[in-house]
Design a protein around this motif. Structure first.
Motif, PDB file in Angstrom:
ATOM      1  N   ASN A  35      -7.265  20.931   9.676  1.00  0.00           N
ATOM      2  CA  ASN A  35      -7.686  21.081  11.063  1.00  0.00           C
ATOM      3  C   ASN A  35      -8.886  22.024  11.127  1.00  0.00           C
ATOM      4  O   ASN A  35      -8.844  23.130  10.567  1.00  0.00           O
ATOM      5  CB  ASN A  35      -6.549  21.658  11.915  1.00  0.00           C
ATOM      6  CG  ASN A  35      -5.423  20.678  12.132  1.00  0.00           C
ATOM      7  OD1 ASN A  35      -5.360  20.006  13.153  1.00  0.00           O
ATOM      8  ND2 ASN A  35      -4.520  20.573  11.164  1.00  0.00           N
TER       9      ASN A  35
ATOM     10  N   THR B  55     -15.901  21.497  15.055  1.00  0.00           N
ATOM     11  CA  THR B  55     -17.365  21.513  15.004  1.00  0.00           C
ATOM     12  C   THR B  55     -17.848  21.580  16.443  1.00  0.00           C
ATOM     13  O   THR B  55     -17.870  20.575  17.144  1.00  0.00           O
ATOM     14  CB  THR B  55     -17.912  20.260  14.305  1.00  0.00           C
ATOM     15  OG1 THR B  55     -17.375  19.102  14.935  1.00  0.00           O
ATOM     16  CG2 THR B  55     -17.517  20.248  12.831  1.00  0.00           C
TER      17      THR B  55
ATOM     18  N   VAL C 257     -15.716  19.905  19.369  1.00  0.00           N
ATOM     19  CA  VAL C 257     -14.888  18.830  18.812  1.00  0.00           C
ATOM     20  C   VAL C 257     -13.884  19.412  17.825  1.00  0.00           C
ATOM     21  O   VAL C 257     -14.261  20.077  16.852  1.00  0.00           O
ATOM     22  CB  VAL C 257     -15.748  17.760  18.119  1.00  0.00           C
ATOM     23  CG1 VAL C 257     -14.869  16.618  17.614  1.00  0.00           C
ATOM     24  CG2 VAL C 257     -16.828  17.237  19.052  1.00  0.00           C
ATOM     25  N   GLU C 258     -12.589  19.160  18.082  1.00  0.00           N
ATOM     26  CA  GLU C 258     -11.528  19.556  17.164  1.00  0.00           C
ATOM     27  C   GLU C 258     -11.189  18.368  16.265  1.00  0.00           C
ATOM     28  O   GLU C 258     -10.950  17.264  16.747  1.00  0.00           O
ATOM     29  CB  GLU C 258     -10.282  19.994  17.936  1.00  0.00           C
ATOM     30  CG  GLU C 258     -10.514  21.205  18.827  1.00  0.00           C
ATOM     31  CD  GLU C 258      -9.279  21.545  19.635  1.00  0.00           C
ATOM     32  OE1 GLU C 258      -8.253  20.830  19.484  1.00  0.00           O
ATOM     33  OE2 GLU C 258      -9.330  22.509  20.414  1.00  0.00           O
ATOM     34  N   HIS C 259     -11.171  18.615  14.966  1.00  0.00           N
ATOM     35  CA  HIS C 259     -10.922  17.555  13.988  1.00  0.00           C
ATOM     36  C   HIS C 259      -9.572  17.765  13.307  1.00  0.00           C
ATOM     37  O   HIS C 259      -9.228  18.880  12.913  1.00  0.00           O
ATOM     38  CB  HIS C 259     -12.014  17.531  12.917  1.00  0.00           C
ATOM     39  CG  HIS C 259     -13.373  17.214  13.433  1.00  0.00           C
ATOM     40  ND1 HIS C 259     -13.850  15.934  13.535  1.00  0.00           N
ATOM     41  CD2 HIS C 259     -14.358  18.038  13.895  1.00  0.00           C
ATOM     42  CE1 HIS C 259     -15.085  15.959  14.025  1.00  0.00           C
ATOM     43  NE2 HIS C 259     -15.407  17.228  14.254  1.00  0.00           N
ATOM     44  N   HIS C 260      -8.836  16.694  13.179  1.00  0.00           N
ATOM     45  CA  HIS C 260      -7.613  16.675  12.366  1.00  0.00           C
ATOM     46  C   HIS C 260      -7.846  15.616  11.291  1.00  0.00           C
ATOM     47  O   HIS C 260      -7.780  14.413  11.548  1.00  0.00           O
ATOM     48  CB  HIS C 260      -6.406  16.321  13.225  1.00  0.00           C
ATOM     49  CG  HIS C 260      -5.101  16.501  12.513  1.00  0.00           C
ATOM     50  ND1 HIS C 260      -3.890  16.426  13.153  1.00  0.00           N
ATOM     51  CD2 HIS C 260      -4.810  16.764  11.210  1.00  0.00           C
ATOM     52  CE1 HIS C 260      -2.913  16.621  12.282  1.00  0.00           C
ATOM     53  NE2 HIS C 260      -3.453  16.819  11.098  1.00  0.00           N
ATOM     54  N   VAL C 261      -8.155  16.077  10.077  1.00  0.00           N
ATOM     55  CA  VAL C 261      -8.572  15.190   8.987  1.00  0.00           C
ATOM     56  C   VAL C 261      -7.442  15.048   7.975  1.00  0.00           C
ATOM     57  O   VAL C 261      -6.829  16.036   7.551  1.00  0.00           O
ATOM     58  CB  VAL C 261      -9.838  15.724   8.298  1.00  0.00           C
ATOM     59  CG1 VAL C 261     -10.181  14.869   7.078  1.00  0.00           C
ATOM     60  CG2 VAL C 261     -11.007  15.725   9.281  1.00  0.00           C
TER      61      VAL C 261
ATOM     62  N   ASP D  45      -9.853  10.698  10.392  1.00  0.00           N
ATOM     63  CA  ASP D  45     -10.299  11.808  11.238  1.00  0.00           C
ATOM     64  C   ASP D  45      -9.866  11.531  12.675  1.00  0.00           C
ATOM     65  O   ASP D  45     -10.230  10.507  13.256  1.00  0.00           O
ATOM     66  CB  ASP D  45     -11.822  11.970  11.165  1.00  0.00           C
ATOM     67  CG  ASP D  45     -12.308  13.179  11.967  1.00  0.00           C
ATOM     68  OD1 ASP D  45     -11.463  14.010  12.367  1.00  0.00           O
ATOM     69  OD2 ASP D  45     -13.531  13.283  12.195  1.00  0.00           O
ATOM     70  N   GLN D  46      -9.074  12.434  13.222  1.00  0.00           N
ATOM     71  CA  GLN D  46      -8.698  12.386  14.629  1.00  0.00           C
ATOM     72  C   GLN D  46      -9.501  13.475  15.341  1.00  0.00           C
ATOM     73  O   GLN D  46      -9.197  14.662  15.239  1.00  0.00           O
ATOM     74  CB  GLN D  46      -7.195  12.608  14.790  1.00  0.00           C
ATOM     75  CG  GLN D  46      -6.356  11.503  14.164  1.00  0.00           C
ATOM     76  CD  GLN D  46      -4.892  11.877  14.047  1.00  0.00           C
ATOM     77  OE1 GLN D  46      -4.521  12.746  13.262  1.00  0.00           O
ATOM     78  NE2 GLN D  46      -4.053  11.226  14.835  1.00  0.00           N
ATOM     79  N   ALA D  47     -10.560  13.043  16.013  1.00  0.00           N
ATOM     80  CA  ALA D  47     -11.492  13.968  16.657  1.00  0.00           C
ATOM     81  C   ALA D  47     -11.164  14.064  18.141  1.00  0.00           C
ATOM     82  O   ALA D  47     -11.122  13.057  18.846  1.00  0.00           O
ATOM     83  CB  ALA D  47     -12.934  13.499  16.455  1.00  0.00           C
TER      84      ALA D  47
ATOM     85  N   THR E  30     -10.022   8.186  16.829  1.00  0.00           N
ATOM     86  CA  THR E  30      -9.421   8.097  15.497  1.00  0.00           C
ATOM     87  C   THR E  30     -10.196   7.102  14.656  1.00  0.00           C
ATOM     88  O   THR E  30     -10.356   5.937  15.040  1.00  0.00           O
ATOM     89  CB  THR E  30      -7.949   7.651  15.594  1.00  0.00           C
ATOM     90  OG1 THR E  30      -7.223   8.574  16.401  1.00  0.00           O
ATOM     91  CG2 THR E  30      -7.317   7.588  14.212  1.00  0.00           C
TER      92      THR E  30
END
Length: 708
Positions: free
Chosen positions: A354, A357, A360-364, A422-424, A432
């Motif tokens: 997690n 940027t 934008v929050e990313h869950h990769v 990537d869940q942005a 997603t």
């Protein structure tokens, strides 16, 4: 600039860290009985994204049948567990005592156990492991190759094993019911030492069948141990062993003249056994052993690895009906012994990160999985004599199994897959994006293998968008692809390519978060269109060969609701419209035909209510429209035993009713469950002139459960 954000910022408790859902009964100060089923309404499923993303944020249709639902409705196997679920149909061959026969969006789904594919054979897409050993059934609908590799375009289903807990708890239960159904089962968990927990789950079942002279026995045990190797590291060992033996027959292989249509001679008994009870039997043993390992490098970076070695061995010898004579009562039979052995090692390793940027929050998610699968099967084939459909006379001791079986398949599949997702998130909007590359090598060791070595590599991907409102309403849209290897070759000697699937899906989900803590609800509505290409069809140049110019289209609408109100009222409801057809084929008998075992309409609702006195009752109704037994030219007919039959062997629509009565007091539960309570006689499926299977007759089962 990237900013690392804690994984717990938007996390949901994962199934590997939860206690197994067990119905709890408590008495309040005013004497009222409360039956708690905290996980009756699902909120998440690791199967959907291999992360802790809530279901409402997943841009794909997912159904979860939780342990609380299974216990309240007394489901015995997965076939029963999907009775009130949209998009998926079970019991396609009636009450089979060995396997779970399912159809999902027109296709046969592949079974997974704890996120890893089960060691299924080339002919059966599940291993029949017992439902009692699992916390939940996750049904992931639509193409899923981007996370799981080789999968059918209709989707997959995953069974999540019961896990250890540091809270000492458990249950022991006994069941007795129709057809001398007897079962004793239990599960117990607790702490062995500081940071060390364990669970053991076991079952023994002895039952007869609606078919005469049939008995089935099953033994199942599943140990699990979980150890905290540090404040951020956990290792959970998971294992299971299951033994099955079915004596006398399975269920079916009856003439269509007598099951689908009336037989001029008389009424065919639903319990008739056309095999040889003293000769026919089925035996299976299977086991799996592995682990789940997790390590948190930080609050934002996590590593997970799932690994399992599994074996599956079955042998059957069966004499079954093959054709019906002109007198409509003499059945010619075949003798078909069959053996299948599979071995499989599979491992899935992934990182969960997690970060942010800017806004934008990313869950990769990034991972790599590997599967090494070996299967060998063999069979023999001979005459099984004849038998009278209405007055069967068996011949004990006459038939014997052949000493030699002929090799059918002998192959090894090695699959390697690398994937990233990537869940942005920007505010309430979630995008997603997922991609995966698979490398597959199939070694055919059979003496008649056309292509000794076959490589079938494939890239798949998925894209989806979800918008979650503050009221808990989430519209979404997604596009996903899938593939499955195809063994064989063209007339020119070229290896077949994998079949490819692609799907557009749009829908809306609702979790009723604004309605208060006493109302738990999850509702979904979805529309979809699936196209499967590279499907095998007859080669116009030589009908003995095939080419990959066929195409299948499946489209439909799915509605589903699961709710529990005030820990008293529970509702499971669903509706499915499915239009699954062959749209391209070189065989005129297939073009435009509906896919087999997929009714156009499925509707169901089950309502259960528990009074504060502890007394409760529920009732349900299920409707299935007609469905084809096989794929064939619509409107064409064949003649069997002098009677005209549709060549699709279409089973007519049916409506079935279920009911339950239960009484709860602290620490105890007494229940009686009935399915098909009006004993409707109906055809589960017909696949040929003498390949028909009656649906489940009335089944009444009583259960006494002691909870600790």
């Amino acid at each position: 600039m990237a900013t690392i954000i804690p994984a717990a910022a938007n996390a949901q408790t994962e199934s590997s860290q939860t206690e197994t859902a067990i119905l709890e009964t408590t008495r309040q100060d005013d004497g009222a009985i409360i039956v708690s089923a905290p996980r009756f309404v699902p909120q998440g499923a690791l199967t959907a994204s291999k992360t802790n993303t809530p279901l409402i944020e997943t841009p794909q249709s997912v159904s979860v049948v939780s342990r609380d639902q299974i216990d309240l409705l007394n489901f015995i196997d997965v076939q029963q567990a999907v009775r009130y679920t949209s998009g998926i149909v079970g019991e396609n061959y009636g009450p089979d005592l060995r396997f779970d026969f399912l159809t999902l969006r027109g296709f046969i789904p592949v079974q997974y156990i704890d996120g890893l594919q089960a060691p299924v054979s080339s002919t059966i897409s599940n291993v029949g492991v017992d439902l009692y050993g699992f916390e939940a059934v996750d049904i992931l609908k639509g193409p899923s190759s981007v996370l799981y590799g080789t999968t059918p375009p209709g989707g997959i289903y995953n069974l999540t094993s019961r896990r250890p807990s540091d809270r000492t708890s458990g249950e022991f239960q006994v069941k007795y019911g129709t057809d001398d159904f007897k079962q004793a089962a239990g599960t117990f968990t607790g702490a062995l030492a500081e940071g060390l927990t364990a669970r053991v789950t076991g079952l023994y079942r002895d039952r007869d069948s609606q078919t005469d002279y049939v008995n089935a026995r099953r033994a199942y045990v599943a140990p699990a141990v979980s150890a905290e190797l540090g404040p951020d590291t956990r290792l959970t060992l998971l294992g299971y062993y299951q033994w099955d033996r079915v004596e006398g027959d399975t269920n079916g292989f009856l003439p269509a003249v007598g099951v689908l249509v009336d037989n001029p001679v008389g009424k065919v008994k639903r319990s008739i056994n056309l095999g040889e009870p003293d000769y026919n039997f089925y035996q299976r043993r299977q086991w799996g052993m592995g682990y789940e390992f997790t390590h948190n490098f930080s609050s934002a970076l996590k590593f997970t690895q799932n690994l399992r070695w599994g074996e599956y061995h079955e042998y059957q010898q069966i004499i079954y009906g093959a054709s019906l004579g002109a007198d409509n009562r003499t059945v010619t039979r075949n003798n078909f012994p069959f053996q299948d052995d599979t071995l499989q090692f599979t491992v899935d390793s992934r990182f969960d990160l997690n970060f942010a940027t800017g806004p934008v929050e990313h869950h990769v998610l990034a991972g790599f999985d590997y599967r090494n699968y070996r299967e060998a099967s063999a069979f023999a084939f001979s005459s099984g004599g004849t038998i009278d459909l209405f007055d069967p006379v068996y011949s004990p001791g006459i038939y014997s199994a052949p000493s030699t079986l002929f090799a059918s398949t002998d192959q090894r599949l090695k699959q390697k897959g690398a994937y990233v997702q990537d869940q942005a998130r920007i505010g309430d909007f979630i995008l997603t994006l997922s991609g995966r590359q698979d490398w597959i090598k199939i070694d055919n060791y059979a003496a008649n293998a056309a292509i000794p070595v076959d490589k079938q590599d494939k890239f798949t991907w998925r894209a989806g968008a979800t918008y979650v409102t503050q009221a808990g309403i989430a519209p979404y849209v997604s596009y996903a692809t899938s593939f499955q290897p195809v063994v064989g070759q063209t007339l020119g000697g070229d290896a077949f390519k994998p079949t490819s699937g692609k799907q557009w899906e749009a829908g809306v989900k609702y979790d009723a978060r604004s309605l208060g803590d006493n109302i738990k609800l999850f509702a979904t509505a979805a529309v979809y269109r699936i196209e499967q290409s590279n499907v095998l069809t007859v080669d116009p140049a030589n009908v003995l060969f095939q080419v990959q110019t066929g195409e299948v289209v499946s489209k439909g609408v799915e509605l589903e609701l699961v709710t529990r109100i005030n820990q008293q009222l529970s509702i499971n409801a669903s509706y499915t419209y499915s239009d699954a057809k062959i749209t391209q084929s070189n065989n005129p008998a297939e073009l435009g035909a509906r896919l087999a075992a997929q009714p156009k309409h499925k509707a169901s609702i089950f309502v259960d209510y528990t009074h504060t006195s502890g007394i409760g009752a529920g009732a349900g109704v299920r409707y299935l429209s007609d469905s084809n037994g096989v794929v064939a030219l619509p409107g064409s007919f064949i003649t069997a035993g002098g009677v005209s039959l549709p060549s699709t062997f279409t089973s007519p629509s049916t409506t079935l009713f279920d009911a339950t009565l239960h009484y709860d007091i602290p620490g105890w539960r007494f229940a009686v469950n009935g399915s098909n309570i009006f004993d409707k006689r109906y055809a589960g499926r017909c696949t040929g002139e003498v390949s028909c299977f009656f649906g489940q007759s009335r089944q009444i089962i009583g259960t006494v459960t002691k909870m600790f």
